[in-house]
Design a protein around this motif. Structure first.
Motif, PDB file in Angstrom:
ATOM      1  N   VAL A 112      -5.943 -44.048  55.989  1.00 22.62           N
ATOM      2  CA  VAL A 112      -4.800 -45.081  56.592  1.00 22.62           C
ATOM      3  C   VAL A 112      -4.810 -46.493  56.035  1.00 22.62           C
ATOM      4  CG1 VAL A 112      -4.072 -46.476  58.234  1.00 22.62           C
ATOM      5  CG2 VAL A 112      -4.950 -44.031  59.487  1.00 22.62           C
ATOM      6  N   LEU A 122       1.664 -55.453  57.644  1.00 27.15           N
ATOM      7  CA  LEU A 122       0.258 -54.943  56.348  1.00 27.15           C
ATOM      8  C   LEU A 122      -0.783 -55.657  56.612  1.00 27.15           C
ATOM      9  CD1 LEU A 122       3.191 -52.429  54.510  1.00 27.15           C
ATOM     10  CD2 LEU A 122       1.949 -52.040  56.194  1.00 27.15           C
ATOM     11  N   SER A 159       5.072 -57.263  55.237  1.00 27.84           N
ATOM     12  CA  SER A 159       4.074 -57.868  54.401  1.00 27.84           C
ATOM     13  C   SER A 159       2.743 -58.096  54.921  1.00 27.84           C
ATOM     14  CB  SER A 159       4.822 -58.389  52.997  1.00 27.84           C
ATOM     15  OG  SER A 159       2.998 -58.444  51.961  1.00 27.84           O
ATOM     16  N   SER A 205      -2.659 -46.144  52.752  1.00 25.91           N
ATOM     17  CA  SER A 205      -1.287 -45.769  53.274  1.00 25.91           C
ATOM     18  C   SER A 205      -1.161 -47.114  52.991  1.00 25.91           C
ATOM     19  CB  SER A 205      -1.131 -45.064  53.928  1.00 25.91           C
ATOM     20  OG  SER A 205      -0.128 -45.002  54.009  1.00 25.91           O
ATOM     21  N   LEU A 206      -1.630 -48.491  53.833  1.00 23.06           N
ATOM     22  CA  LEU A 206      -1.064 -49.073  53.824  1.00 23.06           C
ATOM     23  C   LEU A 206      -1.392 -50.339  52.378  1.00 23.06           C
ATOM     24  CD1 LEU A 206      -2.659 -50.016  57.019  1.00 23.06           C
ATOM     25  CD2 LEU A 206      -0.420 -50.373  56.869  1.00 23.06           C
ATOM     26  N   GLN A 207      -2.291 -49.835  51.632  1.00 18.74           N
ATOM     27  CA  GLN A 207      -1.983 -50.503  50.201  1.00 18.74           C
ATOM     28  C   GLN A 207      -1.280 -49.916  49.948  1.00 18.74           C
ATOM     29  OE1 GLN A 207      -6.185 -49.553  49.238  1.00 18.74           O
ATOM     30  NE2 GLN A 207      -6.833 -51.454  50.245  1.00 18.74           N
ATOM     31  N   LYS A 264      -2.619 -55.424  59.906  1.00 16.01           N
ATOM     32  CA  LYS A 264      -3.367 -53.689  59.861  1.00 16.01           C
ATOM     33  C   LYS A 264      -4.745 -53.351  58.835  1.00 16.01           C
ATOM     34  CE  LYS A 264      -0.112 -53.482  63.491  1.00 16.01           C
ATOM     35  NZ  LYS A 264      -0.198 -54.737  63.678  1.00 16.01           N
ATOM     36  N   GLU A 265      -4.803 -54.085  57.900  1.00 21.86           N
ATOM     37  CA  GLU A 265      -5.513 -53.277  56.958  1.00 21.86           C
ATOM     38  C   GLU A 265      -6.687 -53.908  57.039  1.00 21.86           C
ATOM     39  OE1 GLU A 265      -5.553 -53.818  51.712  1.00 21.86           O
ATOM     40  OE2 GLU A 265      -3.778 -53.712  52.840  1.00 21.86           O
ATOM     41  N   SER A 276       1.475 -48.961  50.921  1.00 20.89           N
ATOM     42  CA  SER A 276       2.991 -49.647  51.421  1.00 20.89           C
ATOM     43  C   SER A 276       3.083 -51.374  50.687  1.00 20.89           C
ATOM     44  CB  SER A 276       3.163 -49.610  52.826  1.00 20.89           C
ATOM     45  OG  SER A 276       3.108 -47.831  53.139  1.00 20.89           O
ATOM     46  N   GLY A 277       2.440 -51.647  50.403  1.00 17.78           N
ATOM     47  CA  GLY A 277       1.907 -53.052  50.371  1.00 17.78           C
ATOM     48  C   GLY A 277       2.289 -53.815  48.939  1.00 17.78           C
TER      49      GLY A 277
END
Length: 233
Positions: A147, A96, A93, A150-152, A99-100, A154-155
């Motif tokens: 992207v 991610l 987490s 997508s990261l959000q 990266k966000e 995944s979080g």
């Protein structure tokens, strides 16, 4: 007897004694086969019975078979593994989120470039390079936003996993409640069968009582006499 043997007999070419011996051998072979099959079935039944009896026997009271001991191990190990899983999920987490944030800076730079090339394209419409760079930055911004989304997602999925993992603590509490009930029953049974005399002071149990149907119990005198006989030899 076959038709050929009957014809041969009528013509005098077959010996009746030979036919009789052959039939007796065939009957003996069939009897032996049936007997062998019966013995195999009996052996299989004995093996199955022994397996069932062995399975019904109580297991020895070792650390591997003590119920409360095993439940304590389950709660302890599950709690340790759950803690390790939480640490791994927390690390993912955090990665991610980093990266966000990095992509957020990239998006800001792309937006600034788009504003710049939009202004340049409007002031200098004849210069094709400005329009080309504007298109490139707009495509890069669109991919960057995908992207980030997508990261959000995944979080959010990781947060759902962490919520589900909370049920492990509920299961631990249920197991601990079962352990407490079992321990209470164990203490109650121990108190129920408790005596006023300590086991060390209690008279040893008798091996033979008058009136028993089996009277083949050897006395102490008989055992000593038997030992003396062995010593004299």
């Amino acid at each position: 007897m076959t038709q050929e043997e009957l014809d041969a007999l009528m013509s005098g070419g077959v010996d009746m004694d030979e036919i009789s011996d052959e039939e007796e051998k065939q009957e003996e072979g069939a009897t032996e086969d049936a007997s062998a099959e019966t013995e195999e079935e009996s052996e299989d039944a004995d093996v199955l019975t022994a397996s069932i009896e062995a399975a019904e026997l109580p297991l020895p009271a070792t650390d591997e078979n003590k119920m409360v001991h095993q439940l304590d191990d389950v709660t302890k190990e599950s709690e340790e593994k759950a803690s390790e899983i939480f640490d791994i999920i927390d690390g993912i987490s955090n990665d991610l989120m980093e990266k966000e944030e990095t992509l957020g800076d990239v998006v800001k730079a792309l937006n600034a470039n788009i504003d710049l090339f939009t202004t340049l394209s409007e002031k200098f419409p004849d210069i094709e390079t400005f329009q080309t760079q504007l298109k490139i930055n707009e495509d890069a911004l669109e991919k960057s936003n995908e992207v980030v989304e997508s990261l959000q997602n995944s979080g959010d999925a990781i947060m759902s996993v962490m919520d589900i993992m909370q049920y492990q603590d509920i299961h631990r509490q249920k197991i601990e409640r079962v352990v407490n009930v079992m321990r209470s029953l164990s203490r109650y049974m121990s108190t129920l069968f408790e005596g006023k005399i300590d086991d060390e002071k209690r008279v040893s149990s008798a091996t033979h009582i008058a009136g028993d149907t089996h009277t083949d119990v050897a006395s102490t005198d008989d055992i000593e006499a038997l030992l003396e006989q062995f010593g004299n030899k």
